[in-house]
Motif scaffolding. Structure first.
Motif, PDB file in Angstrom:
ATOM      1  N   TYR A  27      57.354 -17.825 -48.193  1.00  0.00           N
ATOM      2  CA  TYR A  27      56.178 -16.855 -48.541  1.00  0.00           C
ATOM      3  C   TYR A  27      55.455 -17.558 -49.627  1.00  0.00           C
ATOM      4  N   TYR A  28      53.985 -17.068 -49.946  1.00  0.00           N
ATOM      5  CA  TYR A  28      53.499 -17.538 -51.063  1.00  0.00           C
ATOM      6  C   TYR A  28      53.454 -16.537 -52.235  1.00  0.00           C
ATOM      7  N   ALA A  39      48.769 -21.917 -60.395  1.00  0.00           N
ATOM      8  CA  ALA A  39      50.097 -21.750 -60.565  1.00  0.00           C
ATOM      9  C   ALA A  39      50.805 -21.282 -59.406  1.00  0.00           C
ATOM     10  N   GLY A  40      50.275 -20.848 -58.319  1.00  0.00           N
ATOM     11  CA  GLY A  40      51.011 -20.165 -57.255  1.00  0.00           C
ATOM     12  C   GLY A  40      52.267 -21.203 -56.525  1.00  0.00           C
ATOM     13  N   GLN A  41      53.061 -20.436 -56.006  1.00  0.00           N
ATOM     14  CA  GLN A  41      54.369 -21.215 -55.412  1.00  0.00           C
ATOM     15  C   GLN A  41      54.696 -20.729 -54.062  1.00  0.00           C
ATOM     16  N   ILE A  42      55.156 -21.647 -53.188  1.00  0.00           N
ATOM     17  CA  ILE A  42      55.827 -21.316 -51.945  1.00  0.00           C
ATOM     18  C   ILE A  42      57.373 -21.001 -52.488  1.00  0.00           C
ATOM     19  N   ARG A  43      57.920 -19.890 -51.837  1.00  0.00           N
ATOM     20  CA  ARG A  43      59.210 -19.428 -52.240  1.00  0.00           C
ATOM     21  C   ARG A  43      59.721 -19.152 -50.983  1.00  0.00           C
ATOM     22  N   PHE A  44      61.534 -18.889 -50.772  1.00  0.00           N
ATOM     23  CA  PHE A  44      62.124 -18.560 -49.944  1.00  0.00           C
ATOM     24  C   PHE A  44      62.527 -17.345 -50.091  1.00  0.00           C
ATOM     25  N   GLY A  99      43.980 -17.571 -46.123  1.00  0.00           N
ATOM     26  CA  GLY A  99      43.090 -17.013 -46.854  1.00  0.00           C
ATOM     27  C   GLY A  99      43.884 -16.630 -48.290  1.00  0.00           C
ATOM     28  N   LEU A 100      45.013 -17.545 -48.505  1.00  0.00           N
ATOM     29  CA  LEU A 100      45.801 -17.392 -49.878  1.00  0.00           C
ATOM     30  C   LEU A 100      45.246 -18.155 -50.877  1.00  0.00           C
ATOM     31  N   VAL A 101      44.457 -19.571 -50.537  1.00  0.00           N
ATOM     32  CA  VAL A 101      43.919 -20.081 -51.485  1.00  0.00           C
ATOM     33  C   VAL A 101      42.873 -20.794 -50.812  1.00  0.00           C
ATOM     34  N   THR A 102      41.932 -21.329 -51.841  1.00  0.00           N
ATOM     35  CA  THR A 102      40.721 -21.827 -51.109  1.00  0.00           C
ATOM     36  C   THR A 102      40.754 -23.432 -50.905  1.00  0.00           C
ATOM     37  N   PRO A 103      40.089 -23.990 -50.103  1.00  0.00           N
ATOM     38  CA  PRO A 103      40.179 -25.599 -49.889  1.00  0.00           C
ATOM     39  C   PRO A 103      39.753 -26.002 -51.459  1.00  0.00           C
TER      40      PRO A 103
END
Length: 259
Positions: A27-28, A39-44, A99-103
């Motif tokens: 999840y993000y 500063a976002g992250q992919i976590r498990f 839609g979590l981040v923009t290009p």
């Protein structure tokens, strides 16, 4: 859909395998309010079952250093710009499609890191806020980290936080490690200044003194206490950094909510 994780080698930089039966959901994790968007992250998230409704009952997968397993958004942006394969590209596209981040965010930061030739490795400390936990080994000679601002990434180096460095040879009296964080000092001696101190939040491996009858400049690290140092001129004091002094101006970004 749920995932089964078997190897951490690509994003942790080693060949350590995840524990047997590591199952759950990627999840993000959005950055905290006021933190840089990148500063976002992919976590498990470890969950008791395959039902997405079980997400709230789960917990983040932790690495041996006590921090959550993660893929920093900065790494995804940097690796996509460098054309590092389908993995980074796929994650990038999924984040954008959802839609979590923009290009624009990813492209801008990828280009920024490429131009500055800064590329955080998986185990890098990327620090952007007060209270953010980072892992420190007590026997480090130097403490390296990346300082992330709203629009800039800088590589920083400080002498080891638990290293006796006023004399030579440098003395590293303790083995062990802990999770620490930067805090704004509220100590009386720092009243009216913008000064940063470091707190030992949680012991990961309790300190072991490697010198019999050691009585030097570094007191035994204590969970919950500030990092201290016995200075020849001032005696025992918390290690502190006045961000309005030339030597520590880079830490000024931690006070980003102040003018």
């Amino acid at each position: 859909m749920p995932f089964v994780l078997r190897s951490a080698s690509y994003y942790t930089g080693d060949r350590r395998h995840f524990p047997e039966g590591t199952r759950g959901f990627l999840y993000y994790c959005q950055p905290n309010p006021g933190a840089p968007l990148v500063a976002g992250q992919i976590r498990f998230r470890l969950t008791p079952g395959n039902d997405p409704a079980s997400f709230i009952q789960g917990s983040d997968l932790l690495m041996p250093n006590g921090l959550p397993w993660s893929i920093p958004l900065l790494m995804i942006a940097g690796e996509k710009i460098k054309d590092q394969g389908d993995s980074a590209t796929g994650i990038w596209q999924q984040l954008v499609d959802d839609g979590l981040v923009t290009p624009t965010l990813l492209e801008t930061w990828g280009a920024t890191m490429k131009a500055s030739k800064l590329a955080p490795i998986p185990s890098s400390r990327i620090i952007h806020s007060f209270g953010q936990l980072f892992h420190v080994d007590f026997d480090l000679n130097c403490f390296y980290f990346f300082l992330l601002t709203m629009n800039q990434l800088r590589r920083q180096r400080y002498y080891g936080l638990f290293t006796e460095y006023e004399d030579h040879p440098i003395i590293r009296p303790y083995l062990g490690s802990a999770l620490c964080c930067f805090e704004r000092s509220i100590l009386p001696q720092h009243n009216g200044t913008r000064t940063v101190v470091i707190r030992i939040v949680k012991m990961i491996s309790p300190p072991i003194c490697v010198y019999p009858d050691y009585n030097g400049c570094i007191p035994l690290p204590v969970e919950g206490e500030l990092v201290h140092y016995h200075y020849k001129r001032w005696g025992l004091q918390p290690k502190s950094y006045n961000v309005d002094s030339p030597g520590h101006a880079s830490l000024k970004m931690l006070f980003r909510d102040e003018s």
